[in-house]
Design a protein around this motif. Structure first.
Motif, PDB file in Angstrom:
ATOM      1  N   GLN A  61      32.438  21.906  29.635  1.00 51.52           N
ATOM      2  CA  GLN A  61      33.848  22.147  29.925  1.00 51.52           C
ATOM      3  C   GLN A  61      34.155  23.640  29.915  1.00 51.52           C
ATOM      4  O   GLN A  61      34.897  24.136  30.765  1.00 51.52           O
ATOM      5  CB  GLN A  61      34.738  21.423  28.914  1.00 51.52           C
ATOM      6  N   ILE A  62      33.571  24.360  28.976  1.00 52.77           N
ATOM      7  CA  ILE A  62      33.789  25.805  28.907  1.00 52.77           C
ATOM      8  C   ILE A  62      33.242  26.480  30.160  1.00 52.77           C
ATOM      9  O   ILE A  62      33.894  27.355  30.739  1.00 52.77           O
ATOM     10  CB  ILE A  62      33.146  26.378  27.627  1.00 52.77           C
ATOM     11  N   VAL A  63      32.076  26.045  30.602  1.00 53.02           N
ATOM     12  CA  VAL A  63      31.477  26.617  31.807  1.00 53.02           C
ATOM     13  C   VAL A  63      32.364  26.337  33.018  1.00 53.02           C
ATOM     14  O   VAL A  63      32.584  27.218  33.857  1.00 53.02           O
ATOM     15  CB  VAL A  63      30.048  26.062  32.019  1.00 53.02           C
ATOM     16  N   GLN A  64      32.917  25.131  33.123  1.00 48.44           N
ATOM     17  CA  GLN A  64      33.793  24.791  34.231  1.00 48.44           C
ATOM     18  C   GLN A  64      35.067  25.626  34.205  1.00 48.44           C
ATOM     19  O   GLN A  64      35.549  26.083  35.248  1.00 48.44           O
ATOM     20  CB  GLN A  64      34.143  23.303  34.203  1.00 48.44           C
ATOM     21  N   GLU A  65      35.638  25.837  33.020  1.00 48.25           N
ATOM     22  CA  GLU A  65      36.837  26.657  32.906  1.00 48.25           C
ATOM     23  C   GLU A  65      36.558  28.096  33.327  1.00 48.25           C
ATOM     24  O   GLU A  65      37.374  28.710  34.012  1.00 48.25           O
ATOM     25  CB  GLU A  65      37.361  26.625  31.470  1.00 48.25           C
ATOM     26  N   ILE A  66      35.403  28.615  32.951  1.00 44.31           N
ATOM     27  CA  ILE A  66      35.036  29.977  33.344  1.00 44.31           C
ATOM     28  C   ILE A  66      34.897  30.074  34.862  1.00 44.31           C
ATOM     29  O   ILE A  66      35.359  31.038  35.478  1.00 44.31           O
ATOM     30  CB  ILE A  66      33.738  30.416  32.633  1.00 44.31           C
ATOM     31  N   LYS A  67      34.286  29.059  35.478  1.00 45.19           N
ATOM     32  CA  LYS A  67      34.149  29.058  36.941  1.00 45.19           C
ATOM     33  C   LYS A  67      35.514  29.026  37.616  1.00 45.19           C
ATOM     34  O   LYS A  67      35.733  29.713  38.609  1.00 45.19           O
ATOM     35  CB  LYS A  67      33.307  27.865  37.393  1.00 45.19           C
ATOM     36  N   GLN A  68      36.447  28.230  37.088  1.00 38.70           N
ATOM     37  CA  GLN A  68      37.780  28.169  37.657  1.00 38.70           C
ATOM     38  C   GLN A  68      38.490  29.515  37.529  1.00 38.70           C
ATOM     39  O   GLN A  68      39.168  29.955  38.462  1.00 38.70           O
ATOM     40  CB  GLN A  68      38.607  27.068  36.981  1.00 38.70           C
ATOM     41  N   GLN A  69      38.339  30.173  36.394  1.00 39.45           N
ATOM     42  CA  GLN A  69      38.952  31.481  36.207  1.00 39.45           C
ATOM     43  C   GLN A  69      38.352  32.499  37.173  1.00 39.45           C
ATOM     44  O   GLN A  69      39.074  33.337  37.716  1.00 39.45           O
ATOM     45  CB  GLN A  69      38.766  31.949  34.768  1.00 39.45           C
ATOM     46  N   GLU A  70      37.052  32.423  37.392  1.00 39.18           N
ATOM     47  CA  GLU A  70      36.406  33.325  38.338  1.00 39.18           C
ATOM     48  C   GLU A  70      36.916  33.100  39.748  1.00 39.18           C
ATOM     49  O   GLU A  70      37.116  34.050  40.507  1.00 39.18           O
ATOM     50  CB  GLU A  70      34.892  33.155  38.288  1.00 39.18           C
ATOM     51  N   GLU A  71      37.159  31.833  40.120  1.00 35.22           N
ATOM     52  CA  GLU A  71      37.700  31.536  41.443  1.00 35.22           C
ATOM     53  C   GLU A  71      39.093  32.116  41.600  1.00 35.22           C
ATOM     54  O   GLU A  71      39.433  32.654  42.645  1.00 35.22           O
ATOM     55  CB  GLU A  71      37.720  30.026  41.684  1.00 35.22           C
ATOM     56  N   VAL A  72      39.919  32.022  40.551  1.00 35.01           N
ATOM     57  CA  VAL A  72      41.258  32.585  40.603  1.00 35.01           C
ATOM     58  C   VAL A  72      41.180  34.094  40.766  1.00 35.01           C
ATOM     59  O   VAL A  72      41.913  34.691  41.568  1.00 35.01           O
ATOM     60  CB  VAL A  72      42.060  32.201  39.332  1.00 35.01           C
ATOM     61  N   ILE A  73      40.279  34.722  40.058  1.00 35.69           N
ATOM     62  CA  ILE A  73      40.109  36.168  40.155  1.00 35.69           C
ATOM     63  C   ILE A  73      39.650  36.552  41.565  1.00 35.69           C
ATOM     64  O   ILE A  73      40.141  37.529  42.130  1.00 35.69           O
ATOM     65  CB  ILE A  73      39.111  36.668  39.090  1.00 35.69           C
ATOM     66  N   LYS A  74      38.742  35.774  42.143  1.00 39.83           N
ATOM     67  CA  LYS A  74      38.275  36.067  43.495  1.00 39.83           C
ATOM     68  C   LYS A  74      39.417  35.983  44.494  1.00 39.83           C
ATOM     69  O   LYS A  74      39.509  36.800  45.408  1.00 39.83           O
ATOM     70  CB  LYS A  74      37.161  35.097  43.898  1.00 39.83           C
ATOM     71  N   MET A  75      40.302  35.001  44.325  1.00 43.18           N
ATOM     72  CA  MET A  75      41.424  34.863  45.243  1.00 43.18           C
ATOM     73  C   MET A  75      42.385  36.045  45.102  1.00 43.18           C
ATOM     74  O   MET A  75      42.934  36.533  46.066  1.00 43.18           O
ATOM     75  CB  MET A  75      42.174  33.552  45.004  1.00 43.18           C
ATOM     76  N   LYS A  76      42.585  36.518  43.889  1.00 43.27           N
ATOM     77  CA  LYS A  76      43.467  37.657  43.681  1.00 43.27           C
ATOM     78  C   LYS A  76      42.817  38.936  44.199  1.00 43.27           C
ATOM     79  O   LYS A  76      43.501  39.838  44.642  1.00 43.27           O
ATOM     80  CB  LYS A  76      43.803  37.806  42.195  1.00 43.27           C
ATOM     81  N   GLU A  77      41.506  39.024  44.155  1.00 50.61           N
ATOM     82  CA  GLU A  77      40.807  40.218  44.578  1.00 50.61           C
ATOM     83  C   GLU A  77      40.746  40.362  46.095  1.00 50.61           C
ATOM     84  O   GLU A  77      40.661  41.471  46.601  1.00 50.61           O
ATOM     85  CB  GLU A  77      39.376  40.209  44.025  1.00 50.61           C
ATOM     86  N   ASP A  78      40.780  39.268  46.835  1.00 52.58           N
ATOM     87  CA  ASP A  78      40.594  39.337  48.279  1.00 52.58           C
ATOM     88  C   ASP A  78      41.882  38.948  49.007  1.00 52.58           C
ATOM     89  O   ASP A  78      42.032  37.817  49.460  1.00 52.58           O
ATOM     90  CB  ASP A  78      39.444  38.417  48.687  1.00 52.58           C
ATOM     91  N   PRO A  79      42.826  39.898  49.171  1.00 56.17           N
ATOM     92  CA  PRO A  79      44.067  39.583  49.881  1.00 56.17           C
ATOM     93  C   PRO A  79      43.919  39.674  51.395  1.00 56.17           C
ATOM     94  O   PRO A  79      44.892  39.498  52.117  1.00 56.17           O
ATOM     95  CB  PRO A  79      45.031  40.642  49.361  1.00 56.17           C
ATOM     96  N   SER A  80      42.716  39.912  51.879  1.00 55.16           N
ATOM     97  CA  SER A  80      42.537  40.067  53.315  1.00 55.16           C
ATOM     98  C   SER A  80      42.261  38.749  54.036  1.00 55.16           C
ATOM     99  O   SER A  80      42.142  38.735  55.249  1.00 55.16           O
ATOM    100  CB  SER A  80      41.397  41.044  53.597  1.00 55.16           C
ATOM    101  N   LYS A  81      42.177  37.635  53.277  1.00 50.15           N
ATOM    102  CA  LYS A  81      41.915  36.336  53.900  1.00 50.15           C
ATOM    103  C   LYS A  81      42.903  35.297  53.388  1.00 50.15           C
ATOM    104  O   LYS A  81      43.332  35.327  52.239  1.00 50.15           O
ATOM    105  CB  LYS A  81      40.490  35.869  53.598  1.00 50.15           C
ATOM    106  N   CYS A  82      43.240  34.358  54.260  1.00 49.85           N
ATOM    107  CA  CYS A  82      44.137  33.256  53.895  1.00 49.85           C
ATOM    108  C   CYS A  82      43.433  32.363  52.883  1.00 49.85           C
ATOM    109  O   CYS A  82      42.234  32.066  53.011  1.00 49.85           O
ATOM    110  CB  CYS A  82      44.508  32.456  55.129  1.00 49.85           C
ATOM    111  N   LYS A  83      44.166  31.930  51.875  1.00 48.73           N
ATOM    112  CA  LYS A  83      43.575  31.099  50.829  1.00 48.73           C
ATOM    113  C   LYS A  83      43.163  29.733  51.361  1.00 48.73           C
ATOM    114  O   LYS A  83      42.190  29.147  50.902  1.00 48.73           O
ATOM    115  CB  LYS A  83      44.571  30.939  49.683  1.00 48.73           C
ATOM    116  N   VAL A  84      43.887  29.208  52.344  1.00 43.41           N
ATOM    117  CA  VAL A  84      43.622  27.863  52.846  1.00 43.41           C
ATOM    118  C   VAL A  84      42.539  27.864  53.927  1.00 43.41           C
ATOM    119  O   VAL A  84      41.528  27.174  53.803  1.00 43.41           O
ATOM    120  CB  VAL A  84      44.917  27.220  53.389  1.00 43.41           C
TER     121      VAL A  84
END
Length: 141
Positions: A61-84
């Motif tokens: 569960q901890i590993v999954q939460e870390i992966k989800q947080q990393e995905e959120v960070i990636k989305m915030k880091e890359d504003p040059s592409k549509c999220k969908v």
């Protein structure tokens, strides 16, 4: 006779090995355990297995939460592409209140399953901008 004595000594050695394989449980000290159960009795061994399963589940569960947080960070880091649709935005990118960037097609909250609660935000703004009027203050005027 020698065959009988040889067989008897083999049985004795097997019995001794079996005796060596069973020991008193290290935890409860009341029942015997074998090498297969790491010298724990069956009850203690089952409880140890459950504990290790719980620990591995928690680690997963901890590993999954870390992966989800990393995905959120990636989305915030890359504003040059549509999220969908992952389409390049250029200067036409629109940032939603959920802090993600979208193309013109997915800019509406209904189009991208927005996590931001727009209705609650509107209610809070109304409460802030329209304070309650005290009757006592009106009578004094």
């Amino acid at each position: 006779m020698q065959n009988n004595q040889g067989a008897a000594t083999q049985e004795q050695s097997i019995n001794q090995e079996n005796k060596q394989e069973t020991r008193l449980c290290n935890i409860c000290m009341t029942f015997f355990g074998t090498a297969a159960t790491q010298f724990y009795c069956s009850k203690c061994y089952q409880s140890i297995i459950k504990e290790t399963n719980l620990q591995t589940n928690q680690q997963q569960q901890i590993v999954q939460e870390i992966k989800q947080q990393e995905e959120v960070i990636k989305m915030k880091e890359d504003p040059s592409k549509c999220k969908v649709c992952k389409r390049k935005l250029g200067i036409s990118g629109i940032q939603c209140k959920c802090e993600a960037y979208f193309c013109n097609k997915h800019r509406l909250p209904e189009e991208h399953q927005c996590t931001f609660d727009h209705a609650e935000k509107a209610k809070q703004l109304l409460i802030k901008n329209n304070p309650l009027v005290n009757i006592k203050k009106l009578e004094q005027l």
